[in-house]
Design a protein around this motif. Structure first.
Motif, PDB file in Angstrom:
ATOM      1  N   ASP A  42       0.878  -1.181   0.356  1.00 15.66           N
ATOM      2  CA  ASP A  42       0.021   0.307  -0.237  1.00 15.66           C
ATOM      3  C   ASP A  42       1.105   1.301   0.280  1.00 15.66           C
ATOM      4  O   ASP A  42       1.731   1.440   0.721  1.00 15.66           O
ATOM      5  CB  ASP A  42      -1.408  -0.300   1.117  1.00 15.66           C
ATOM      6  N   ALA A  43       0.302   2.183  -0.719  1.00 21.80           N
ATOM      7  CA  ALA A  43       1.171   3.377  -0.454  1.00 21.80           C
ATOM      8  C   ALA A  43       0.847   3.867   0.625  1.00 21.80           C
ATOM      9  O   ALA A  43      -0.215   3.861   1.089  1.00 21.80           O
ATOM     10  CB  ALA A  43       1.063   4.482  -2.285  1.00 21.80           C
ATOM     11  N   PHE A  44       1.621   4.956   1.630  1.00 22.98           N
ATOM     12  CA  PHE A  44       1.171   6.151   2.272  1.00 22.98           C
ATOM     13  C   PHE A  44       1.797   7.278   1.851  1.00 22.98           C
ATOM     14  O   PHE A  44       2.718   7.745   1.349  1.00 22.98           O
ATOM     15  CB  PHE A  44       2.027   5.163   3.711  1.00 22.98           C
ATOM     16  N   ILE A  45       1.302   8.341   2.506  1.00 27.58           N
ATOM     17  CA  ILE A  45       0.998   9.597   2.080  1.00 27.58           C
ATOM     18  C   ILE A  45       1.427  10.331   3.441  1.00 27.58           C
ATOM     19  O   ILE A  45       0.891   9.891   4.490  1.00 27.58           O
ATOM     20  CB  ILE A  45      -0.138  10.506   1.107  1.00 27.58           C
ATOM     21  N   VAL A  46       1.458  11.838   3.338  1.00 29.30           N
ATOM     22  CA  VAL A  46       2.119  11.777   4.762  1.00 29.30           C
ATOM     23  C   VAL A  46       1.603  13.701   4.665  1.00 29.30           C
ATOM     24  O   VAL A  46       1.107  14.361   3.321  1.00 29.30           O
ATOM     25  CB  VAL A  46       3.648  13.037   4.825  1.00 29.30           C
ATOM     26  N   SER A  47       0.793  14.390   5.586  1.00 31.82           N
ATOM     27  CA  SER A  47       0.430  15.589   5.297  1.00 31.82           C
ATOM     28  C   SER A  47       0.492  16.036   6.556  1.00 31.82           C
ATOM     29  O   SER A  47       0.556  15.890   7.827  1.00 31.82           O
ATOM     30  CB  SER A  47      -1.637  15.823   6.029  1.00 31.82           C
ATOM     31  N   GLY A  48       0.410  17.804   6.414  1.00 31.14           N
ATOM     32  CA  GLY A  48       0.862  18.376   7.978  1.00 31.14           C
ATOM     33  C   GLY A  48       1.652  18.648   8.098  1.00 31.14           C
ATOM     34  O   GLY A  48       2.772  18.514   9.226  1.00 31.14           O
ATOM     35  N   CYS A  49       3.016  17.822   7.545  1.00 34.79           N
ATOM     36  CA  CYS A  49       4.351  18.423   7.832  1.00 34.79           C
ATOM     37  C   CYS A  49       5.365  19.369   7.413  1.00 34.79           C
ATOM     38  O   CYS A  49       5.412  19.898   6.727  1.00 34.79           O
ATOM     39  CB  CYS A  49       5.270  16.941   7.429  1.00 34.79           C
ATOM     40  N   ARG A  50       5.962  19.499   9.113  1.00 34.92           N
ATOM     41  CA  ARG A  50       6.491  21.691   8.677  1.00 34.92           C
ATOM     42  C   ARG A  50       7.542  21.739   8.779  1.00 34.92           C
ATOM     43  O   ARG A  50       8.595  22.153   9.092  1.00 34.92           O
ATOM     44  CB  ARG A  50       5.449  22.605  10.508  1.00 34.92           C
ATOM     45  N   HIS A  51       8.558  20.221   8.434  1.00 33.48           N
ATOM     46  CA  HIS A  51       9.934  20.247   8.538  1.00 33.48           C
ATOM     47  C   HIS A  51      10.169  21.635   7.214  1.00 33.48           C
ATOM     48  O   HIS A  51      10.250  21.746   6.267  1.00 33.48           O
ATOM     49  CB  HIS A  51      10.941  18.849   8.159  1.00 33.48           C
ATOM     50  N   THR A  52      11.565  22.286   8.377  1.00 33.80           N
ATOM     51  CA  THR A  52      11.774  23.353   7.188  1.00 33.80           C
ATOM     52  C   THR A  52      13.841  23.004   6.862  1.00 33.80           C
ATOM     53  O   THR A  52      14.111  22.138   8.075  1.00 33.80           O
ATOM     54  CB  THR A  52      11.889  24.919   7.489  1.00 33.80           C
ATOM     55  N   ILE A  53      14.212  23.016   5.980  1.00 36.10           N
ATOM     56  CA  ILE A  53      15.578  23.372   6.197  1.00 36.10           C
ATOM     57  C   ILE A  53      16.144  24.844   6.092  1.00 36.10           C
ATOM     58  O   ILE A  53      15.950  25.367   4.968  1.00 36.10           O
ATOM     59  CB  ILE A  53      16.667  22.547   5.353  1.00 36.10           C
ATOM     60  N   ASP A  54      16.908  25.196   6.991  1.00 33.43           N
ATOM     61  CA  ASP A  54      17.149  26.912   6.686  1.00 33.43           C
ATOM     62  C   ASP A  54      16.422  27.600   5.837  1.00 33.43           C
ATOM     63  O   ASP A  54      16.173  28.847   5.252  1.00 33.43           O
ATOM     64  CB  ASP A  54      18.682  26.927   5.522  1.00 33.43           C
ATOM     65  N   GLY A  55      15.027  27.751   6.549  1.00 34.83           N
ATOM     66  CA  GLY A  55      13.583  28.272   6.687  1.00 34.83           C
ATOM     67  C   GLY A  55      12.900  28.032   5.196  1.00 34.83           C
ATOM     68  O   GLY A  55      12.729  28.126   5.236  1.00 34.83           O
ATOM     69  N   VAL A  56      13.679  26.507   4.724  1.00 35.66           N
ATOM     70  CA  VAL A  56      13.018  26.375   3.433  1.00 35.66           C
ATOM     71  C   VAL A  56      11.778  25.703   3.969  1.00 35.66           C
ATOM     72  O   VAL A  56      12.842  24.526   4.165  1.00 35.66           O
ATOM     73  CB  VAL A  56      13.958  25.905   2.234  1.00 35.66           C
ATOM     74  N   PRO A  57      10.639  25.515   3.805  1.00 43.05           N
ATOM     75  CA  PRO A  57      10.629  23.491   3.696  1.00 43.05           C
ATOM     76  C   PRO A  57      10.575  22.614   2.688  1.00 43.05           C
ATOM     77  O   PRO A  57      10.583  23.014   2.000  1.00 43.05           O
ATOM     78  CB  PRO A  57       8.339  24.131   3.279  1.00 43.05           C
ATOM     79  N   HIS A  58      10.911  21.368   3.961  1.00 40.65           N
ATOM     80  CA  HIS A  58      11.119  20.164   2.927  1.00 40.65           C
ATOM     81  C   HIS A  58      10.026  19.129   3.517  1.00 40.65           C
ATOM     82  O   HIS A  58      10.789  18.801   4.624  1.00 40.65           O
ATOM     83  CB  HIS A  58      12.099  19.781   2.984  1.00 40.65           C
ATOM     84  N   PRO A  59       8.716  19.437   3.348  1.00 43.23           N
ATOM     85  CA  PRO A  59       7.754  18.102   4.117  1.00 43.23           C
ATOM     86  C   PRO A  59       7.801  16.987   3.614  1.00 43.23           C
ATOM     87  O   PRO A  59       8.573  16.258   2.599  1.00 43.23           O
ATOM     88  CB  PRO A  59       6.621  18.839   3.466  1.00 43.23           C
TER      89      PRO A  59
END
Length: 112
Positions: free
Chosen positions: A43-60
């Motif tokens: 099954d495929a799994f998706i992620v929603s609502g991830c707030r991960h950033t690198i140097d202020g740039v979103p990388h969810p």
């Protein structure tokens, strides 16, 4: 020996940054735990609502890939997922972002 708690459609799974992980593909219709379908490694799994950033740039986180043990219990020919199954969350650019967090459940599986 392989052991762990069975992941079901009712399991709370998140990425390491707090995003919600849910199965995106059709789950097995024949196997249920407490009324919830049982997802498998296919099954495929998706992620929603991830707030991960690198140097202020979103990388969810965007997806999760599971790597089940070769001796896993099968449903419809595909390995079931345990809270101990190896997995990684990935960004949309397929950059690994860490393992998902599976909340404790009460359904255990042991296979020898």
């Amino acid at each position: 020996m392989l052991s762990g708690n069975l992941v079901s459609g009712g399991s709370a799974i998140s990425c390491p940054h707090g995003g919600r992980v849910v199965p995106a593909s059709a789950l097995s219709a024949g196997v249920r735990i407490d009324g919830h379908q049982v997802p498998t490694a296919s099954d495929a799994f998706i992620v929603s609502g991830c707030r991960h950033t690198i140097d202020g740039v979103p990388h969810p986180c965007a997806t999760v890939r599971w790597t089940p043990h070769r001796d896993s219990v099968l449903v419809d020919g595909s390995p079931v997922l345990l809270d101990s199954t190896s997995a990684l969350c990935f960004s949309a650019a397929l950059v690994p972002q860490g393992p998902p967090v599976v909340a404790a459940s009460t359904r255990g599986v042991t296979s020898r």
